[in-house]
Each structure stands twice: as structure tokens, then as C-alpha cells.
Write a protein that holds these residues in place. Structure first.
Motif, PDB file in Angstrom:
ATOM      1  N   ALA A  81       0.812  -1.221   0.000  1.00 63.94           N
ATOM      2  CA  ALA A  81       0.000   0.000   0.000  1.00 63.94           C
ATOM      3  C   ALA A  81       0.845   1.271   0.000  1.00 63.94           C
ATOM      4  O   ALA A  81       0.348   2.337  -0.375  1.00 63.94           O
ATOM      5  CB  ALA A  81      -0.935   0.004   1.202  1.00 63.94           C
ATOM      6  N   THR A  82       2.097   1.163   0.390  1.00 65.00           N
ATOM      7  CA  THR A  82       2.923   2.364   0.527  1.00 65.00           C
ATOM      8  C   THR A  82       4.111   2.417  -0.430  1.00 65.00           C
ATOM      9  O   THR A  82       4.724   3.464  -0.588  1.00 65.00           O
ATOM     10  CB  THR A  82       3.464   2.486   1.971  1.00 65.00           C
ATOM     11  N   ASP A  83       4.450   1.309  -1.056  1.00 65.46           N
ATOM     12  CA  ASP A  83       5.617   1.249  -1.942  1.00 65.46           C
ATOM     13  C   ASP A  83       5.147   0.916  -3.362  1.00 65.46           C
ATOM     14  O   ASP A  83       4.953  -0.249  -3.702  1.00 65.46           O
ATOM     15  CB  ASP A  83       6.592   0.193  -1.417  1.00 65.46           C
ATOM     16  N   GLU A  84       4.972   1.956  -4.164  1.00 69.02           N
ATOM     17  CA  GLU A  84       4.431   1.771  -5.514  1.00 69.02           C
ATOM     18  C   GLU A  84       5.348   0.907  -6.384  1.00 69.02           C
ATOM     19  O   GLU A  84       4.874   0.087  -7.178  1.00 69.02           O
ATOM     20  CB  GLU A  84       4.211   3.130  -6.173  1.00 69.02           C
ATOM     21  N   GLN A  85       6.639   1.073  -6.229  1.00 69.87           N
ATOM     22  CA  GLN A  85       7.586   0.279  -7.021  1.00 69.87           C
ATOM     23  C   GLN A  85       7.464  -1.211  -6.667  1.00 69.87           C
ATOM     24  O   GLN A  85       7.443  -2.075  -7.553  1.00 69.87           O
ATOM     25  CB  GLN A  85       9.009   0.772  -6.791  1.00 69.87           C
ATOM     26  N   ALA A  87       4.784  -2.650  -5.382  1.00 68.59           N
ATOM     27  CA  ALA A  87       3.481  -3.093  -5.870  1.00 68.59           C
ATOM     28  C   ALA A  87       3.530  -3.410  -7.368  1.00 68.59           C
ATOM     29  O   ALA A  87       2.936  -4.392  -7.819  1.00 68.59           O
ATOM     30  CB  ALA A  87       2.417  -2.036  -5.569  1.00 68.59           C
ATOM     31  N   GLN A  88       4.243  -2.595  -8.135  1.00 66.44           N
ATOM     32  CA  GLN A  88       4.389  -2.852  -9.568  1.00 66.44           C
ATOM     33  C   GLN A  88       5.190  -4.127  -9.829  1.00 66.44           C
ATOM     34  O   GLN A  88       4.845  -4.909 -10.720  1.00 66.44           O
ATOM     35  CB  GLN A  88       5.033  -1.649 -10.267  1.00 66.44           C
TER      36      GLN A  88
END
Length: 163
Positions: A81-85, A87-88
Motif C-alpha cells: 500500500a505504501t511502496d508503488e515500485q 506493488a508494480q
């Protein structure tokens, strides 16, 4: 694909039952025994089985269970939820898993395994995927293996671990 009778017997011993839908040994323990098997997207009776990679090494299963009991999966899920990289990267792992499974037999669903891509539900699946696909594909499988690096791989990983 064919699987040797010896590998089938070892996996049956590891699991304590006859393996279902086993297509191949996807990764081996340091001792040479199966650690991860690739399963068919459908079991022999036609039941969908979205878990393409299944962890069979009893020692590694036990160690991964210990990580799960320690709450590692919740921490990993929270980071999505907080680390977009991250999550991708996890989404790409899901897509890779789905593409591999669908290349064998499409199930008509985007459900893969282990909670991908929205959460970490089963760390065993992620470790199995990481071992089968190699480093850099499944970030949480890679992380779990790094956390266990002092304890696995070592010893005869095909022998049953009693807790």
C-alpha cells in the motif's frame, strides 16, 4: 512432460500423499531432491488448480511456516500500500505467473496464487515461484529466501522435519 518415478516417489514421501497434477520438478534442493513441483492448471479430475508451483521440500516448508507465524505476510502486504515500485514488481510477478500457467492451459480466470497481486496470502507459493522462476521475478519469494539464507539451503532437505 514426464516426471521420473523416483521423483514421484520422493514427492509423495515429502507430501505424505500421492502428488496430484504434477507436471515437472521446477526446482531442486541442494541434495538434488525436488523442492518445487510444477502442477497442471487442472487436476486429473478436471478441477481447476491455479497454484502452478507447489513447494514440496519439508525443511523449507517448515522454515516458511515459521516466517508466516512471525507475521511476515502482514508486513509484506502493508508495504504494498505504501511502496508503488514494490506493488508494480509484485503485479509483474502475478502477470508472469498467470502467463506461465495460461501457456499450459488457460483457466479463464486471473486468479493466480498466494494472494497476488493485492496481498500476500501464502508465502509458500511465493517461495516456490521464486525458486522455479529464479531471482528477480517474485519480490516476496526472494525476500523470504533471503530471510532464510542462514538456514536453507542446508542439510538433506528431502528428509521430513518434525516440529
Amino acid at each position: 512432460m514426464t516426471v521420473s518415478d523416483e521423483d514421484k516417489a520422493i514427492v509423495a514421501e515429502q507430501l505424505g500423499r500421492t502428488p496430484r497434477g504434477m507436471r515437472a520438478v521446477a526446482a531442486r534442493c541442494p541434495s538434488g531432491h525436488p523442492a518445487v513441483v510444477q502442477t497442471s492448471p487442472r487436476l486429473p479430475d478436471g478441477t481447476p488448480f491455479p497454484t502452478l508451483y507447489y513447494l514440496t521440500c519439508p525443511r523449507l516448508n517448515s522454515l516458511v511456516s515459521r516466517l508466516e507465524s512471525a507475521g511476515v505476510m502482514k508486513e509484506m502486504t502493508d508495504r504494498l500500500a505504501t511502496d508503488e515500485q514494490l506493488a508494480q514488481h509484485y503485479l509483474r510477478a502475478h502477470e508472469s505467473y498467470l502467463a506461465e500457467r495460461d501457456a499450459i492451459e488457460p483457466l479463464g480466470t486471473t486468479v493466480t496464487a498466494g494472494g497476488m497481486p493485492g496481498r500476500v496470502k501464502c508465502l509458500h507459493v511465493h517461495v516456490a515461484h521464486a525458486l522455479a522462476a529464479g531471482p528477480g521475478v517474485n519480490p516476496f519469494g526472494d525476500e523470504a529466501l533471503a530471510l532464510l539464507a542462514d538456514e536453507w539451503p542446508s542439510g538433506n532437505c528431502a528428509s521430513k522435519v518434525k516440529n
